[in-house]
Scaffold this motif. Structure first.
Motif, PDB file in Angstrom:
ATOM      1  N   ALA A  58       0.986  -1.361   0.187  1.00 39.00           N
ATOM      2  CA  ALA A  58       0.040   0.024  -0.003  1.00 39.00           C
ATOM      3  C   ALA A  58       0.971   1.258   0.000  1.00 39.00           C
ATOM      4  CB  ALA A  58      -1.018  -0.072   1.094  1.00 39.00           C
ATOM      5  N   GLY A  59       0.396   2.326  -0.740  1.00 44.85           N
ATOM      6  CA  GLY A  59       1.165   3.643  -0.911  1.00 44.85           C
ATOM      7  C   GLY A  59       2.388   3.456  -1.200  1.00 44.85           C
ATOM      8  N   ASN A  60       3.534   4.059  -0.384  1.00 41.28           N
ATOM      9  CA  ASN A  60       4.770   3.991  -0.901  1.00 41.28           C
ATOM     10  C   ASN A  60       5.693   2.944  -0.224  1.00 41.28           C
ATOM     11  OD1 ASN A  60       4.783   5.379   1.687  1.00 41.28           O
ATOM     12  ND2 ASN A  60       6.070   6.755   1.150  1.00 41.28           N
ATOM     13  N   ASP A  61       4.919   1.896   0.133  1.00 41.24           N
ATOM     14  CA  ASP A  61       5.571   0.585   1.147  1.00 41.24           C
ATOM     15  C   ASP A  61       6.182  -0.260  -0.051  1.00 41.24           C
ATOM     16  OD1 ASP A  61       6.478  -1.368   2.276  1.00 41.24           O
ATOM     17  OD2 ASP A  61       4.590  -2.043   3.432  1.00 41.24           O
ATOM     18  N   ASN A  62       7.591  -0.157  -0.443  1.00 39.73           N
ATOM     19  CA  ASN A  62       8.250  -0.597  -1.369  1.00 39.73           C
ATOM     20  C   ASN A  62       9.051  -2.092  -0.820  1.00 39.73           C
ATOM     21  OD1 ASN A  62      10.327   0.453  -0.049  1.00 39.73           O
ATOM     22  ND2 ASN A  62      11.231   1.677  -1.878  1.00 39.73           N
ATOM     23  N   ARG A  63       8.587  -2.374   0.535  1.00 34.71           N
ATOM     24  CA  ARG A  63       9.280  -3.540   0.945  1.00 34.71           C
ATOM     25  C   ARG A  63       9.018  -4.726   0.131  1.00 34.71           C
ATOM     26  NH1 ARG A  63       7.474  -2.912   7.105  1.00 34.71           N
ATOM     27  NH2 ARG A  63       5.767  -2.499   5.927  1.00 34.71           N
ATOM     28  N   LYS A  64       9.797  -5.676  -0.464  1.00 28.34           N
ATOM     29  CA  LYS A  64       9.511  -6.607  -1.612  1.00 28.34           C
ATOM     30  C   LYS A  64       8.590  -7.765  -0.990  1.00 28.34           C
ATOM     31  CE  LYS A  64      12.927 -10.292  -0.739  1.00 28.34           C
ATOM     32  NZ  LYS A  64      14.227 -11.292  -1.524  1.00 28.34           N
ATOM     33  N   GLU A  65       8.333  -8.026   0.334  1.00 27.23           N
ATOM     34  CA  GLU A  65       7.333  -8.718   0.563  1.00 27.23           C
ATOM     35  C   GLU A  65       5.783  -8.352   0.830  1.00 27.23           C
ATOM     36  OE1 GLU A  65      11.344 -10.043   2.820  1.00 27.23           O
ATOM     37  OE2 GLU A  65      10.020  -8.235   2.457  1.00 27.23           O
ATOM     38  N   SER A  66       5.643  -6.802   0.853  1.00 28.64           N
ATOM     39  CA  SER A  66       4.385  -6.342   1.133  1.00 28.64           C
ATOM     40  C   SER A  66       3.463  -6.343  -0.057  1.00 28.64           C
ATOM     41  CB  SER A  66       4.663  -4.733   1.398  1.00 28.64           C
ATOM     42  OG  SER A  66       5.480  -4.579   2.556  1.00 28.64           O
ATOM     43  N   ARG A  67       2.314  -6.787   0.498  1.00 31.24           N
ATOM     44  CA  ARG A  67       1.417  -6.634  -0.584  1.00 31.24           C
ATOM     45  C   ARG A  67      -0.153  -6.115  -0.078  1.00 31.24           C
ATOM     46  NH1 ARG A  67       5.199  -8.024  -2.706  1.00 31.24           N
ATOM     47  NH2 ARG A  67       5.421  -9.691  -4.228  1.00 31.24           N
ATOM     48  N   ARG A  68      -0.908  -5.477  -0.730  1.00 38.03           N
ATOM     49  CA  ARG A  68      -2.136  -4.746  -0.337  1.00 38.03           C
ATOM     50  C   ARG A  68      -3.206  -5.782  -0.328  1.00 38.03           C
ATOM     51  NH1 ARG A  68      -3.739   0.736  -0.014  1.00 38.03           N
ATOM     52  NH2 ARG A  68      -5.780   0.792   0.335  1.00 38.03           N
ATOM     53  N   PRO A  69      -3.734  -6.326   0.741  1.00 35.68           N
ATOM     54  CA  PRO A  69      -4.813  -7.458   0.418  1.00 35.68           C
ATOM     55  C   PRO A  69      -6.182  -6.800   0.028  1.00 35.68           C
ATOM     56  CG  PRO A  69      -4.615  -6.904   2.666  1.00 35.68           C
ATOM     57  CD  PRO A  69      -3.782  -6.024   1.923  1.00 35.68           C
ATOM     58  N   ILE A  70      -7.005  -7.631  -0.728  1.00 34.36           N
ATOM     59  CA  ILE A  70      -8.369  -7.098  -1.184  1.00 34.36           C
ATOM     60  C   ILE A  70      -9.257  -7.736   0.165  1.00 34.36           C
ATOM     61  CG2 ILE A  70     -10.253  -7.367  -2.774  1.00 34.36           C
ATOM     62  CD1 ILE A  70      -7.538  -6.111  -3.764  1.00 34.36           C
ATOM     63  N   LEU A  71      -9.451  -6.741   0.986  1.00 33.06           N
ATOM     64  CA  LEU A  71      -9.923  -7.161   2.311  1.00 33.06           C
ATOM     65  C   LEU A  71     -11.290  -8.138   2.109  1.00 33.06           C
ATOM     66  CD1 LEU A  71      -9.519  -3.869   4.325  1.00 33.06           C
ATOM     67  CD2 LEU A  71      -8.174  -5.914   4.177  1.00 33.06           C
TER      68      LEU A  71
END
Length: 252
Positions: A58-71
């Protein structure tokens, strides 16, 4: 593992969740308004789920494991894995994952932006307790007031007035490491003990007794699930894995 909730203007509150796929790949799910999900979507630790993910954080979170979930896509699968038979069901998964020292994990972050992993300490020296602000920062306090004013359902969310920091060593440590523990279970234990014992000081001591004396006991194969705090890249303990050591014998 899930971190203690933080207030949010867009989601009321947010929880950062770290997990692994069936292929053993780390994924960070953020944001999740966990307590505002339906009961059918409130998953537990060590429970498989299905969820649709966006390709990045989400946003500017560029950590390679980060994913925005479809809640709305979150779906629980079965029951949480049991601790029976010396945590065998959980160990079958966790033991297959790469384990690191704190220094190795930090080096991987520099090399390829790794920001989640398991650390197996050789010695856990302490769980330090430090005083923190008793109230949320003014911005978040105003947010709570606005939500109440406009009639939105706002579940109580108390700020933990202490921070808890593991002090530990790994096999390649030149000096002890210190990392704050953000585990939601720690926060919940503090709140419950504060009510039961009647004071925050006694609650903090009870948390230390549990998370240090019990989870880090000599007969436990204790490991830390660790992740970075965005955007500062500080390493935190997100959760503790504490099965009994294998081949333990009871002597009479």
């Amino acid at each position: 593992v899930k971190t203690y909730p933080l207030p949010s203007r867009a989601y009321q509150e947010l929880v950062c969740t770290a997990g692994i796929t069936e292929a053993g790949e780390w994924v960070r799910l953020y944001p999740i308004d966990y307590r505002y999900r339906s009961a059918e979507q409130q998953f537990e630790k060590y429970q498989w789920i299905e969820v649709e993910l966006e390709s990045r954080g989400a946003g500017n979170d560029n950590r390679k494991e980060s994913r925005r979930p479809i809640l709305e896509s979150i779906r629980k699968i079965g029951e949480p894995l049991s601790t029976k038979r010396k945590w065998d069901a959980r160990r079958q998964i966790i033991d297959k994952l790469h384990h690191f020292t704190k220094n190795q994990l930090a080096a991987l972050h520099v090399e390829d932006r790794t920001s989640l992993g398991i650390v197996r300490p050789t010695k856990i020296l302490d769980l330090e307790i430090k005083p923190a602000e008793a109230d949320w920062k003014p911005e978040w306090q105003n947010l709570f007031k606005q939500m109440t004013l406009f009639g939105e359902q706002q579940k109580p969310l108390r700020k933990i007035p202490s921070t808890f920091h593991y002090v530990f060593e790994c096999e390649d440590s030149e000096s002890p490491h210190t990392a704050m523990c953000e585990d939601w279970e720690l926060g919940t234990l503090f709140l419950n003990e504060s009510v039961r014992l009647g004071s925050d000081e006694a609650a903090a001591a009870s948390v230390k007794k549990k998370f240090f004396d019990e989870l880090c006991r000599h007969d436990k194969d204790t490991r830390f699930f660790m992740g970075t705090f965005f955007p500062y890249n500080t390493w935190l303990v997100l959760g503790v894995f504490w099965p009994p050591k294998e081949n333990q014998q009871t002597l009479f």
